[in-house]
Design an enzyme around this catalytic site. Structure first.
Site, mmCIF file in Angstrom:
data_model
loop_
_atom_site.group_PDB
_atom_site.id
_atom_site.type_symbol
_atom_site.label_atom_id
_atom_site.label_comp_id
_atom_site.label_asym_id
_atom_site.label_seq_id
_atom_site.Cartn_x
_atom_site.Cartn_y
_atom_site.Cartn_z
ATOM 1 N N GLU A 270 0.849 -1.195 0.000
ATOM 2 C CA GLU A 270 0.000 0.000 0.000
ATOM 3 C C GLU A 270 0.886 1.247 0.000
ATOM 4 O OE1 GLU A 270 -2.790 0.400 3.176
ATOM 5 O OE2 GLU A 270 -3.662 -1.597 2.916
ATOM 6 N N GLU A 324 -13.824 5.310 -0.612
ATOM 7 C CA GLU A 324 -14.750 4.394 0.053
ATOM 8 C C GLU A 324 -15.478 5.145 1.171
ATOM 9 O OE1 GLU A 324 -12.707 0.392 0.660
ATOM 10 O OE2 GLU A 324 -11.040 1.635 -0.062
ATOM 11 N N LYS A 327 -15.657 3.973 5.221
ATOM 12 C CA LYS A 327 -14.483 3.736 6.056
ATOM 13 C C LYS A 327 -14.527 4.646 7.276
ATOM 14 C CE LYS A 327 -10.567 2.447 4.612
ATOM 15 N NZ LYS A 327 -9.203 2.349 4.056
ATOM 16 N N GLU A 333 -9.308 9.071 5.351
ATOM 17 C CA GLU A 333 -9.507 7.635 5.151
ATOM 18 C C GLU A 333 -10.507 7.334 4.044
ATOM 19 O OE1 GLU A 333 -8.121 4.774 6.522
ATOM 20 O OE2 GLU A 333 -6.597 6.211 7.183
#
Length: 422
Positions: A270, A324, A327, A333
Protein backbone atom coordinates in the site's frame (compact mmCIF):
# COMPACT_ATOMS: atom_id res chain seq x y z
CA UNK A 1 18.46 -7.44 -58.40
CA UNK A 2 20.97 -7.60 -55.56
CA UNK A 3 20.80 -3.82 -55.28
CA UNK A 4 17.01 -4.02 -55.11
CA UNK A 5 17.11 -6.60 -52.30
CA UNK A 6 19.67 -4.50 -50.44
CA UNK A 7 17.48 -1.39 -50.65
CA UNK A 8 14.36 -3.24 -49.54
CA UNK A 9 16.28 -4.73 -46.62
CA UNK A 10 17.32 -1.24 -45.54
CA UNK A 11 13.74 -0.09 -45.88
CA UNK A 12 12.51 -2.93 -43.67
CA UNK A 13 15.11 -2.08 -41.05
CA UNK A 14 14.16 1.58 -41.13
CA UNK A 15 10.45 0.80 -40.83
CA UNK A 16 11.02 -1.64 -37.97
CA UNK A 17 13.18 0.89 -36.15
CA UNK A 18 10.52 3.58 -36.62
CA UNK A 19 7.73 1.37 -35.32
CA UNK A 20 9.81 0.38 -32.32
CA UNK A 21 10.44 4.00 -31.40
CA UNK A 22 6.81 4.93 -31.93
CA UNK A 23 5.65 2.12 -29.65
CA UNK A 24 3.26 0.49 -32.14
CA UNK A 25 2.55 -3.16 -31.63
CA UNK A 26 3.26 -2.92 -27.90
CA UNK A 27 0.95 -2.43 -24.94
CA UNK A 28 2.38 -0.20 -22.25
CA UNK A 29 1.51 -2.24 -19.19
CA UNK A 30 3.41 -1.49 -16.01
CA UNK A 31 4.50 -4.88 -14.74
CA UNK A 32 5.54 -3.58 -11.34
CA UNK A 33 2.37 -1.57 -10.64
CA UNK A 34 -0.73 -2.84 -8.87
CA UNK A 35 -3.69 -1.19 -7.20
CA UNK A 36 -5.71 -1.80 -4.04
CA UNK A 37 -9.36 -2.48 -4.72
CA UNK A 38 -11.15 -1.83 -1.42
CA UNK A 39 -14.87 -2.39 -0.99
CA UNK A 40 -15.82 -0.45 2.15
CA UNK A 41 -18.53 1.54 0.41
CA UNK A 42 -22.23 1.30 -0.36
CA UNK A 43 -22.06 2.79 -3.84
CA UNK A 44 -19.22 0.98 -5.60
CA UNK A 45 -19.52 -0.37 -9.16
CA UNK A 46 -19.98 -4.05 -9.93
CA UNK A 47 -16.77 -6.12 -10.23
CA UNK A 48 -17.14 -6.56 -14.00
CA UNK A 49 -17.17 -2.77 -14.42
CA UNK A 50 -14.10 -2.53 -12.20
CA UNK A 51 -12.33 -5.04 -14.41
CA UNK A 52 -13.14 -2.90 -17.46
CA UNK A 53 -11.63 0.08 -15.68
CA UNK A 54 -8.43 -1.81 -14.83
CA UNK A 55 -8.12 -2.92 -18.44
CA UNK A 56 -8.54 0.65 -19.67
CA UNK A 57 -5.79 1.75 -17.27
CA UNK A 58 -3.64 -1.22 -18.37
CA UNK A 59 -3.14 -2.28 -14.77
CA UNK A 60 -2.53 -6.01 -14.46
CA UNK A 61 -2.23 -6.43 -10.68
CA UNK A 62 -4.82 -5.82 -7.96
CA UNK A 63 -5.20 -6.54 -4.28
CA UNK A 64 -8.50 -7.12 -2.49
CA UNK A 65 -9.13 -7.32 1.25
CA UNK A 66 -11.14 -10.54 1.27
CA UNK A 67 -11.99 -13.41 -1.07
CA UNK A 68 -15.19 -11.91 -2.47
CA UNK A 69 -16.60 -14.61 -4.79
CA UNK A 70 -18.17 -12.01 -7.10
CA UNK A 71 -14.77 -10.44 -7.72
CA UNK A 72 -13.01 -13.78 -8.10
CA UNK A 73 -15.63 -14.84 -10.65
CA UNK A 74 -15.62 -11.55 -12.55
CA UNK A 75 -11.82 -11.54 -12.84
CA UNK A 76 -11.70 -15.02 -14.37
CA UNK A 77 -9.99 -15.31 -17.75
CA UNK A 78 -8.56 -11.81 -17.47
CA UNK A 79 -4.90 -10.82 -17.40
CA UNK A 80 -5.19 -9.32 -13.90
CA UNK A 81 -3.15 -10.96 -11.17
CA UNK A 82 -5.01 -10.91 -7.87
CA UNK A 83 -3.77 -10.88 -4.28
CA UNK A 84 -6.52 -11.93 -1.88
CA UNK A 85 -6.72 -11.49 1.89
CA UNK A 86 -7.56 -13.65 4.88
CA UNK A 87 -9.53 -11.38 7.22
CA UNK A 88 -8.09 -10.86 10.68
CA UNK A 89 -11.08 -12.40 12.42
CA UNK A 90 -10.60 -15.87 10.90
CA UNK A 91 -6.90 -16.29 11.67
CA UNK A 92 -7.52 -18.29 14.83
CA UNK A 93 -9.60 -20.81 12.88
CA UNK A 94 -7.00 -21.22 10.15
CA UNK A 95 -4.27 -22.15 12.61
CA UNK A 96 -5.74 -25.64 12.32
CA UNK A 97 -4.39 -27.33 9.19
CA UNK A 98 -7.65 -29.11 8.42
CA UNK A 99 -9.56 -25.83 8.64
CA UNK A 100 -6.94 -24.15 6.46
CA UNK A 101 -7.29 -26.91 3.87
CA UNK A 102 -11.04 -26.44 3.86
CA UNK A 103 -10.64 -22.65 3.52
CA UNK A 104 -8.27 -22.96 0.54
CA UNK A 105 -10.56 -25.59 -0.99
CA UNK A 106 -13.52 -23.21 -0.71
CA UNK A 107 -12.03 -19.76 -1.34
CA UNK A 108 -9.09 -20.41 -3.68
CA UNK A 109 -9.19 -23.72 -5.53
CA UNK A 110 -12.58 -23.30 -7.27
CA UNK A 111 -11.39 -20.08 -8.94
CA UNK A 112 -7.81 -20.97 -9.78
CA UNK A 113 -6.30 -20.94 -12.40
CA UNK A 114 -9.05 -19.16 -14.37
CA UNK A 115 -8.66 -16.31 -11.90
CA UNK A 116 -4.98 -15.52 -11.60
CA UNK A 117 -4.62 -15.60 -7.81
CA UNK A 118 -0.93 -15.06 -7.11
CA UNK A 119 -0.85 -14.25 -3.41
CA UNK A 120 -2.67 -14.68 -0.12
CA UNK A 121 -2.21 -11.89 2.41
CA UNK A 122 -2.81 -13.28 5.88
CA UNK A 123 -4.38 -10.43 7.84
CA UNK A 124 -3.41 -6.78 7.42
CA UNK A 125 -1.22 -4.63 9.66
CA UNK A 126 -1.57 -7.02 12.57
CA UNK A 127 1.29 -5.51 14.56
CA UNK A 128 -0.02 -1.97 14.86
CA UNK A 129 -2.81 -2.88 17.28
CA UNK A 130 -2.82 -4.26 20.79
CA UNK A 131 -4.44 -7.59 19.98
CA UNK A 132 -1.77 -10.07 21.05
CA UNK A 133 -3.97 -12.97 19.98
CA UNK A 134 -3.81 -11.86 16.36
CA UNK A 135 -0.06 -11.43 16.59
CA UNK A 136 0.38 -14.91 18.02
CA UNK A 137 -1.94 -16.46 15.44
CA UNK A 138 -0.45 -15.06 12.25
CA UNK A 139 2.56 -17.38 11.80
CA UNK A 140 0.65 -20.62 12.55
CA UNK A 141 -2.10 -19.48 10.15
CA UNK A 142 0.46 -18.74 7.44
CA UNK A 143 2.08 -22.14 7.92
CA UNK A 144 -1.27 -23.94 7.76
CA UNK A 145 -2.44 -22.09 4.65
CA UNK A 146 0.84 -22.78 2.89
CA UNK A 147 0.60 -26.46 3.84
CA UNK A 148 -2.89 -26.54 2.31
CA UNK A 149 -1.55 -25.01 -0.91
CA UNK A 150 1.20 -27.65 -0.98
CA UNK A 151 -1.32 -30.44 -0.53
CA UNK A 152 -3.42 -29.10 -3.39
CA UNK A 153 -0.43 -28.50 -5.64
CA UNK A 154 -0.88 -24.71 -5.66
CA UNK A 155 2.13 -23.56 -3.66
CA UNK A 156 4.30 -22.97 -6.74
CA UNK A 157 1.74 -20.48 -8.06
CA UNK A 158 0.46 -18.73 -4.93
CA UNK A 159 2.61 -17.22 -2.17
CA UNK A 160 1.57 -16.61 1.42
CA UNK A 161 2.65 -13.50 3.31
CA UNK A 162 1.31 -10.74 5.59
CA UNK A 163 1.24 -6.95 5.03
CA UNK A 164 2.89 -4.78 7.68
CA UNK A 165 2.60 -1.14 8.62
CA UNK A 166 5.80 0.90 8.59
CA UNK A 167 5.20 1.23 12.33
CA UNK A 168 6.91 -2.16 12.75
CA UNK A 169 10.16 -0.20 12.43
CA UNK A 170 11.66 1.47 15.46
CA UNK A 171 14.04 3.44 13.23
CA UNK A 172 13.75 4.26 9.54
CA UNK A 173 16.08 7.25 9.13
CA UNK A 174 18.61 7.10 7.72
CA UNK A 175 17.68 3.94 5.79
CA UNK A 176 20.85 2.13 6.91
CA UNK A 177 19.66 2.49 10.52
CA UNK A 178 16.46 0.58 9.80
CA UNK A 179 15.50 -1.56 12.80
CA UNK A 180 12.39 -3.45 13.86
CA UNK A 181 10.64 -2.62 17.11
CA UNK A 182 12.42 -4.57 19.84
CA UNK A 183 9.22 -6.23 21.06
CA UNK A 184 8.57 -7.55 17.53
CA UNK A 185 11.97 -9.08 16.78
CA UNK A 186 10.86 -12.54 17.88
CA UNK A 187 7.72 -12.72 15.75
CA UNK A 188 9.43 -10.92 12.86
CA UNK A 189 12.20 -13.52 12.84
CA UNK A 190 9.56 -16.26 12.55
CA UNK A 191 7.80 -14.47 9.70
CA UNK A 192 11.04 -13.78 7.85
CA UNK A 193 12.12 -17.42 8.22
CA UNK A 194 8.79 -18.51 6.73
CA UNK A 195 9.15 -16.05 3.85
CA UNK A 196 12.72 -17.19 3.19
CA UNK A 197 11.71 -20.86 3.21
CA UNK A 198 8.76 -20.34 0.87
CA UNK A 199 10.38 -17.63 -1.29
CA UNK A 200 7.54 -15.21 -0.55
CA UNK A 201 7.88 -11.40 -0.39
CA UNK A 202 7.80 -9.16 2.67
CA UNK A 203 4.90 -6.70 2.33
CA UNK A 204 5.04 -3.16 3.69
CA UNK A 205 2.35 -0.48 3.73
CA UNK A 206 4.36 2.72 3.38
CA UNK A 207 2.86 6.22 3.33
CA UNK A 208 5.27 9.18 3.08
CA UNK A 209 2.15 11.33 3.53
CA UNK A 210 1.99 10.46 7.23
CA UNK A 211 5.58 11.58 7.80
CA UNK A 212 4.92 14.87 6.01
CA UNK A 213 1.62 15.48 7.83
CA UNK A 214 3.28 15.02 11.20
CA UNK A 215 6.27 17.26 10.47
CA UNK A 216 5.63 19.52 7.43
CA UNK A 217 8.15 22.14 8.54
CA UNK A 218 11.09 19.76 8.48
CA UNK A 219 10.21 17.37 5.65
CA UNK A 220 10.39 18.91 2.16
CA UNK A 221 7.17 18.42 0.21
CA UNK A 222 9.09 17.72 -3.00
CA UNK A 223 10.98 14.88 -1.32
CA UNK A 224 7.77 13.06 -0.43
CA UNK A 225 6.01 13.83 -3.74
CA UNK A 226 8.78 12.46 -6.01
CA UNK A 227 9.35 15.95 -7.42
CA UNK A 228 12.85 17.14 -8.28
CA UNK A 229 14.78 17.91 -5.11
CA UNK A 230 18.30 17.61 -3.69
CA UNK A 231 17.29 14.52 -1.74
CA UNK A 232 19.43 13.07 1.03
CA UNK A 233 22.55 10.95 1.25
CA UNK A 234 22.71 8.13 3.75
CA UNK A 235 25.80 8.97 5.84
CA UNK A 236 26.81 5.31 6.16
CA UNK A 237 26.08 3.80 2.74
CA UNK A 238 26.58 7.06 0.80
CA UNK A 239 23.50 6.13 -1.25
CA UNK A 240 21.47 9.04 -2.60
CA UNK A 241 17.68 9.12 -2.10
CA UNK A 242 15.50 11.54 -4.03
CA UNK A 243 12.22 10.36 -2.47
CA UNK A 244 11.02 9.12 0.89
CA UNK A 245 9.26 5.96 -0.29
CA UNK A 246 12.45 4.34 -1.58
CA UNK A 247 14.20 5.34 1.64
CA UNK A 248 11.46 3.65 3.68
CA UNK A 249 11.71 0.45 1.65
CA UNK A 250 15.48 0.31 2.08
CA UNK A 251 15.05 0.87 5.82
CA UNK A 252 12.94 -2.31 5.86
CA UNK A 253 15.65 -4.19 3.96
CA UNK A 254 18.26 -3.09 6.51
CA UNK A 255 15.96 -4.09 9.38
CA UNK A 256 15.60 -7.58 7.90
CA UNK A 257 19.36 -7.83 7.47
CA UNK A 258 19.86 -7.00 11.14
CA UNK A 259 17.83 -10.11 11.96
CA UNK A 260 19.99 -12.17 9.64
CA UNK A 261 17.76 -12.25 6.56
CA UNK A 262 18.98 -11.02 3.20
CA UNK A 263 17.62 -11.51 -0.28
CA UNK A 264 13.92 -11.49 0.64
CA UNK A 265 11.99 -9.37 -1.83
CA UNK A 266 10.17 -6.35 -0.41
CA UNK A 267 6.94 -5.21 -2.05
CA UNK A 268 4.96 -2.10 -1.20
CA UNK A 269 1.46 -3.46 -0.61
CA UNK A 270 0.00 0.00 0.00
CA UNK A 271 1.05 3.56 -0.70
CA UNK A 272 -0.96 6.61 -1.63
CA UNK A 273 -1.98 10.15 -0.79
CA UNK A 274 -5.40 11.47 0.31
CA UNK A 275 -7.12 14.08 -1.84
CA UNK A 276 -9.08 15.49 1.08
CA UNK A 277 -8.67 15.63 4.85
CA UNK A 278 -9.67 17.29 8.08
CA UNK A 279 -8.22 20.75 8.91
CA UNK A 280 -5.37 19.16 10.85
CA UNK A 281 -4.48 16.77 8.02
CA UNK A 282 -1.89 18.98 6.37
CA UNK A 283 -1.14 18.28 2.73
CA UNK A 284 -4.29 16.26 2.01
CA UNK A 285 -5.26 18.00 -1.25
CA UNK A 286 -6.29 16.97 -4.73
CA UNK A 287 -3.16 18.58 -6.15
CA UNK A 288 -0.74 16.77 -3.87
CA UNK A 289 -2.52 13.43 -4.34
CA UNK A 290 -2.36 13.84 -8.10
CA UNK A 291 1.32 14.77 -8.08
CA UNK A 292 2.27 11.86 -5.79
CA UNK A 293 0.53 9.18 -7.78
CA UNK A 294 1.48 10.55 -11.19
CA UNK A 295 5.14 10.76 -10.25
CA UNK A 296 5.01 7.34 -8.61
CA UNK A 297 3.49 5.80 -11.73
CA UNK A 298 6.10 7.44 -13.95
CA UNK A 299 8.76 5.80 -11.81
CA UNK A 300 6.95 2.48 -12.16
CA UNK A 301 7.04 2.78 -15.94
CA UNK A 302 10.82 2.63 -15.61
CA UNK A 303 10.63 -0.57 -13.51
CA UNK A 304 12.97 1.02 -11.02
CA UNK A 305 14.59 -0.49 -7.99
CA UNK A 306 15.61 1.33 -4.82
CA UNK A 307 19.13 2.75 -4.34
CA UNK A 308 20.04 -0.30 -2.23
CA UNK A 309 18.63 -2.74 -4.79
CA UNK A 310 18.77 -0.87 -8.11
CA UNK A 311 18.56 -4.01 -10.24
CA UNK A 312 15.55 -5.49 -8.41
CA UNK A 313 12.29 -4.02 -9.68
CA UNK A 314 10.19 -2.62 -6.82
CA UNK A 315 6.60 -3.80 -7.03
CA UNK A 316 4.08 -1.28 -5.68
CA UNK A 317 0.33 -1.38 -5.07
CA UNK A 318 -1.26 2.07 -5.10
CA UNK A 319 -3.91 2.79 -2.49
CA UNK A 320 -6.58 3.03 -3.69
CA UNK A 321 -8.77 2.52 -6.72
CA UNK A 322 -11.93 4.12 -5.23
CA UNK A 323 -12.92 6.54 -2.51
CA UNK A 324 -14.75 4.39 0.05
CA UNK A 325 -17.51 6.28 1.85
CA UNK A 326 -18.03 3.81 4.70
CA UNK A 327 -14.48 3.74 6.06
CA UNK A 328 -14.21 4.95 9.66
CA UNK A 329 -11.69 7.45 10.93
CA UNK A 330 -10.64 10.92 9.73
CA UNK A 331 -11.82 12.38 6.42
CA UNK A 332 -8.63 11.31 4.67
CA UNK A 333 -9.51 7.63 5.15
CA UNK A 334 -12.44 8.04 2.76
CA UNK A 335 -10.46 9.98 0.17
CA UNK A 336 -7.49 7.93 -1.00
CA UNK A 337 -9.17 6.82 -4.22
CA UNK A 338 -8.08 7.77 -7.71
CA UNK A 339 -11.70 7.33 -8.76
CA UNK A 340 -15.08 8.19 -7.32
CA UNK A 341 -17.48 5.24 -7.10
CA UNK A 342 -19.36 6.51 -10.18
CA UNK A 343 -16.20 6.20 -12.27
CA UNK A 344 -15.26 9.86 -12.40
CA UNK A 345 -11.63 10.61 -11.69
CA UNK A 346 -10.75 12.47 -8.52
CA UNK A 347 -7.64 13.63 -10.36
CA UNK A 348 -6.02 12.64 -13.61
CA UNK A 349 -3.42 9.88 -13.54
CA UNK A 350 -4.39 8.54 -16.96
CA UNK A 351 -2.15 7.17 -19.66
CA UNK A 352 -1.54 10.65 -21.05
CA UNK A 353 -0.12 11.67 -17.68
CA UNK A 354 2.07 8.59 -17.52
CA UNK A 355 3.56 9.19 -20.94
CA UNK A 356 4.68 12.69 -20.02
CA UNK A 357 8.34 13.00 -19.16
CA UNK A 358 8.10 16.30 -17.37
CA UNK A 359 7.59 16.29 -13.61
CA UNK A 360 4.65 18.13 -12.19
CA UNK A 361 5.69 21.22 -10.32
CA UNK A 362 5.76 21.15 -6.56
CA UNK A 363 2.69 22.07 -4.58
CA UNK A 364 2.58 23.46 -1.10
CA UNK A 365 0.72 21.96 1.79
CA UNK A 366 -1.69 24.86 1.77
CA UNK A 367 -2.54 24.61 -1.90
CA UNK A 368 -6.22 24.64 -2.68
CA UNK A 369 -8.07 21.97 -4.58
CA UNK A 370 -8.34 22.70 -8.26
CA UNK A 371 -11.24 21.87 -10.51
CA UNK A 372 -11.29 18.25 -11.62
CA UNK A 373 -13.85 18.70 -14.37
CA UNK A 374 -11.21 18.08 -17.01
CA UNK A 375 -10.35 14.81 -15.29
CA UNK A 376 -13.94 13.61 -15.12
CA UNK A 377 -14.46 10.31 -16.86
CA UNK A 378 -17.23 7.73 -16.63
CA UNK A 379 -16.81 4.00 -17.20
CA UNK A 380 -18.58 4.38 -20.56
CA UNK A 381 -16.63 7.43 -21.70
CA UNK A 382 -13.39 5.83 -20.55
CA UNK A 383 -13.99 2.84 -22.78
CA UNK A 384 -14.90 5.15 -25.66
CA UNK A 385 -11.72 7.14 -25.19
CA UNK A 386 -9.66 3.96 -25.33
CA UNK A 387 -11.46 2.91 -28.50
CA UNK A 388 -10.94 6.32 -30.07
CA UNK A 389 -7.24 6.18 -29.27
CA UNK A 390 -7.12 2.73 -30.81
CA UNK A 391 -8.83 4.04 -33.96
CA UNK A 392 -6.26 6.84 -34.12
CA UNK A 393 -3.43 4.34 -33.95
CA UNK A 394 -5.01 2.24 -36.69
CA UNK A 395 -5.37 5.26 -38.96
CA UNK A 396 -1.76 6.18 -38.47
CA UNK A 397 -0.70 2.60 -39.09
CA UNK A 398 -2.63 2.58 -42.38
CA UNK A 399 -0.88 5.83 -43.35
CA UNK A 400 2.50 4.32 -42.59
CA UNK A 401 1.63 1.22 -44.60
CA UNK A 402 0.62 3.34 -47.59
CA UNK A 403 3.84 5.30 -47.29
CA UNK A 404 5.75 2.05 -47.15
CA UNK A 405 4.09 0.79 -50.33
CA UNK A 406 4.76 4.08 -52.14
CA UNK A 407 8.44 3.99 -51.20
CA UNK A 408 8.55 0.33 -52.17
CA UNK A 409 7.16 1.23 -55.62
CA UNK A 410 9.70 4.02 -56.08
CA UNK A 411 12.54 1.73 -55.11
CA UNK A 412 11.23 -0.93 -57.46
CA UNK A 413 10.94 1.47 -60.40
CA UNK A 414 14.42 2.88 -59.83
CA UNK A 415 15.91 -0.57 -59.56
CA UNK A 416 14.05 -1.81 -62.60
CA UNK A 417 15.23 1.23 -64.57
CA UNK A 418 18.82 0.71 -63.57
CA UNK A 419 18.57 -2.91 -64.63
CA UNK A 420 17.25 -2.04 -68.11
CA UNK A 421 19.67 0.88 -68.63
CA UNK A 422 22.99 0.01 -66.98
Amino acid sequence: MEEFVYRIAKLHIFLGFFLTLSGFGTVREVESLGINYGQVGNNLPEPDKVLELLHSLRITKARIYDTNPQILTAFANSNVELMVTVENQVLSTLMDQQQALQWVGTHIRPYFPATRITGIAVGNELFTGDDLTLINNVVPAMVSIHAALVKLGLDQYIHVTTPNSLAVLATSYPPSAGTFQSELTGIMSQILQFLADTKAPFLINAYPYFAYKDDPNRIPIDYVLFNRNPGMIDPYTKLHYDNMLYAQVDAVIFAMARLGFQGIEVKVSETGWPSKGDPNEIGATVQNAGVYNRNLMRRQLKNEGTPLRPSMRLEIYVFALFNEDMKPGPTSERNYGIFQPDGTMVYNVGLSALSSTSSTSATTSTSTSTSTSSASISFTSNANQVKQKGMGYKSLMYSILILYLVVFQVFYEKTDSSTVNP
